[in-house]
Design a protein around this motif. Structure first.
Motif, PDB file in Angstrom:
ATOM      1  N   THR A 188     -16.445   2.078   3.517  1.00 53.12           N
ATOM      2  CA  THR A 188     -15.209   1.435   3.842  1.00 53.12           C
ATOM      3  C   THR A 188     -14.257   2.651   4.216  1.00 53.12           C
ATOM      4  OG1 THR A 188     -14.455   1.357   1.576  1.00 53.12           O
ATOM      5  CG2 THR A 188     -15.541  -0.743   2.656  1.00 53.12           C
ATOM      6  N   GLU A 189     -14.436   3.774   3.969  1.00 53.68           N
ATOM      7  CA  GLU A 189     -13.333   4.917   4.318  1.00 53.68           C
ATOM      8  C   GLU A 189     -13.424   5.134   5.758  1.00 53.68           C
ATOM      9  OE1 GLU A 189     -14.859   8.384   2.491  1.00 53.68           O
ATOM     10  OE2 GLU A 189     -14.645   7.698   0.366  1.00 53.68           O
ATOM     11  N   GLN A 190     -14.353   4.719   6.687  1.00 55.32           N
ATOM     12  CA  GLN A 190     -14.249   4.680   7.898  1.00 55.32           C
ATOM     13  C   GLN A 190     -13.624   3.799   8.674  1.00 55.32           C
ATOM     14  OE1 GLN A 190     -18.360   5.094   9.269  1.00 55.32           O
ATOM     15  NE2 GLN A 190     -18.476   7.236   8.819  1.00 55.32           N
ATOM     16  N   LEU A 191     -13.639   2.595   7.984  1.00 56.56           N
ATOM     17  CA  LEU A 191     -12.908   1.491   8.495  1.00 56.56           C
ATOM     18  C   LEU A 191     -11.482   1.678   8.115  1.00 56.56           C
ATOM     19  CD1 LEU A 191     -15.255  -1.367   7.391  1.00 56.56           C
ATOM     20  CD2 LEU A 191     -14.736  -0.692   9.709  1.00 56.56           C
ATOM     21  N   GLU A 192     -11.156   2.199   6.828  1.00 57.26           N
ATOM     22  CA  GLU A 192      -9.820   2.442   6.534  1.00 57.26           C
ATOM     23  C   GLU A 192      -9.245   3.548   7.429  1.00 57.26           C
ATOM     24  OE1 GLU A 192      -9.842   3.353   2.630  1.00 57.26           O
ATOM     25  OE2 GLU A 192     -10.278   1.504   2.137  1.00 57.26           O
ATOM     26  N   GLU A 193      -9.727   4.513   8.016  1.00 62.56           N
ATOM     27  CA  GLU A 193      -9.218   5.602   8.806  1.00 62.56           C
ATOM     28  C   GLU A 193      -9.034   4.851  10.244  1.00 62.56           C
ATOM     29  OE1 GLU A 193     -12.038   8.901   8.728  1.00 62.56           O
ATOM     30  OE2 GLU A 193     -11.590   9.629   6.795  1.00 62.56           O
ATOM     31  N   LYS A 194     -10.221   4.157  10.588  1.00 63.90           N
ATOM     32  CA  LYS A 194      -9.808   3.550  12.068  1.00 63.90           C
ATOM     33  C   LYS A 194      -8.595   2.716  12.029  1.00 63.90           C
ATOM     34  CE  LYS A 194     -11.351   2.518  16.230  1.00 63.90           C
ATOM     35  NZ  LYS A 194     -11.435   3.405  17.081  1.00 63.90           N
ATOM     36  N   GLU A 195      -8.338   1.826  10.682  1.00 61.01           N
ATOM     37  CA  GLU A 195      -7.336   0.844  10.645  1.00 61.01           C
ATOM     38  C   GLU A 195      -6.008   1.684  10.814  1.00 61.01           C
ATOM     39  OE1 GLU A 195      -5.587  -2.032   7.311  1.00 61.01           O
ATOM     40  OE2 GLU A 195      -7.566  -1.824   7.523  1.00 61.01           O
ATOM     41  N   ASP A 196      -6.087   2.748  10.186  1.00 66.41           N
ATOM     42  CA  ASP A 196      -4.721   3.689  10.087  1.00 66.41           C
ATOM     43  C   ASP A 196      -4.385   4.182  11.602  1.00 66.41           C
ATOM     44  OD1 ASP A 196      -4.116   3.072   7.458  1.00 66.41           O
ATOM     45  OD2 ASP A 196      -5.392   5.074   6.807  1.00 66.41           O
ATOM     46  N   GLN A 197      -5.553   4.573  12.194  1.00 66.83           N
ATOM     47  CA  GLN A 197      -5.265   5.245  13.457  1.00 66.83           C
ATOM     48  C   GLN A 197      -4.625   4.107  14.382  1.00 66.83           C
ATOM     49  OE1 GLN A 197      -9.050   6.553  15.103  1.00 66.83           O
ATOM     50  NE2 GLN A 197      -7.923   7.463  16.879  1.00 66.83           N
ATOM     51  N   LEU A 198      -5.277   2.911  14.379  1.00 70.21           N
ATOM     52  CA  LEU A 198      -5.011   1.930  15.181  1.00 70.21           C
ATOM     53  C   LEU A 198      -3.339   1.502  14.994  1.00 70.21           C
ATOM     54  CD1 LEU A 198      -7.984  -0.286  15.338  1.00 70.21           C
ATOM     55  CD2 LEU A 198      -7.273   1.224  17.123  1.00 70.21           C
ATOM     56  N   GLU A 199      -3.083   1.422  13.527  1.00 71.76           N
ATOM     57  CA  GLU A 199      -1.703   1.146  13.269  1.00 71.76           C
ATOM     58  C   GLU A 199      -0.742   2.028  13.870  1.00 71.76           C
ATOM     59  OE1 GLU A 199       0.845   0.580   9.335  1.00 71.76           O
ATOM     60  OE2 GLU A 199      -1.242   0.555   9.022  1.00 71.76           O
ATOM     61  N   GLN A 200      -1.069   3.718  13.532  1.00 67.54           N
ATOM     62  CA  GLN A 200      -0.264   4.266  14.202  1.00 67.54           C
ATOM     63  C   GLN A 200      -0.285   4.581  15.689  1.00 67.54           C
ATOM     64  OE1 GLN A 200       1.607   6.407  12.303  1.00 67.54           O
ATOM     65  NE2 GLN A 200       2.575   7.518  14.002  1.00 67.54           N
ATOM     66  N   GLU A 201      -1.123   4.235  16.386  1.00 67.49           N
ATOM     67  CA  GLU A 201      -1.250   4.065  17.753  1.00 67.49           C
ATOM     68  C   GLU A 201      -0.274   2.870  18.124  1.00 67.49           C
ATOM     69  OE1 GLU A 201      -4.994   3.829  19.203  1.00 67.49           O
ATOM     70  OE2 GLU A 201      -5.639   5.718  18.775  1.00 67.49           O
ATOM     71  N   SER A 202      -0.116   1.962  17.561  1.00 64.99           N
ATOM     72  CA  SER A 202       0.486   0.814  17.870  1.00 64.99           C
ATOM     73  C   SER A 202       2.194   1.000  17.678  1.00 64.99           C
ATOM     74  CB  SER A 202       0.320  -0.522  16.940  1.00 64.99           C
ATOM     75  OG  SER A 202      -1.019  -0.883  17.340  1.00 64.99           O
ATOM     76  N   LEU A 203       2.396   1.629  16.497  1.00 55.54           N
ATOM     77  CA  LEU A 203       3.818   2.099  16.351  1.00 55.54           C
ATOM     78  C   LEU A 203       4.275   2.914  17.376  1.00 55.54           C
ATOM     79  CD1 LEU A 203       3.665   2.558  12.537  1.00 55.54           C
ATOM     80  CD2 LEU A 203       4.769   0.838  13.675  1.00 55.54           C
ATOM     81  N   ASP A 204       3.355   3.954  17.953  1.00 54.36           N
ATOM     82  CA  ASP A 204       3.631   4.934  18.895  1.00 54.36           C
ATOM     83  C   ASP A 204       4.105   4.201  20.242  1.00 54.36           C
ATOM     84  OD1 ASP A 204       3.345   6.902  17.401  1.00 54.36           O
ATOM     85  OD2 ASP A 204       1.510   7.390  17.948  1.00 54.36           O
TER      86      ASP A 204
END
Length: 113
Positions: free
Chosen positions: A84-100
């Protein structure tokens, strides 16, 4: 009435065996219990007549097989959880891209007339 119980017992036993070998094996308990009940009812109603002896034995045999398979799968099959670590990293990355992307959007002031 004997034939009705016999037919319902066969249908329930066959359904129990089919469900026992599929991923829905936990549902096989319901038709297994129904097959046992119909088998016992057939046995009671045909006590005087030994005509249905083999059929009743077959119903009980199929039900025992279904119950054994279902219990085995319930006890020895484990659900594995992946990494689940990969899924959490991907989720954080997508959240950061959305905020940007939201930061880059410029809103024009609306003129109120």
């Amino acid at each position: 009435m004997k034939k009705l119980f016999l037919i319902l017992g066969f249908i329930a036993a066959i359904l129990a065996v089919i469900l026992a070998v599929t991923p829905l094996s936990k549902l096989a308990y319901i038709p297994s219990v129904a097959a046992l009940i119909f088998g016992v009812l057939t046995l009671i109603t045909s006590k005087d007549n030994k005509q249905y002896k083999r059929s009743i034995q077959l119903i009980f045999l199929m039900t025992i097989i279904a119950l054994t398979l279902t219990t085995y799968k319930a006890l020895f099959t484990e659900a594995e959880v992946g990494n689940t670590e990969q899924l959490e990293e991907k989720e954080d990355q997508l959240e950061q891209e959305s905020l940007d992307e939201l930061d880059d959007i410029e809103f024009e002031e609306l003129d109120s007339e």
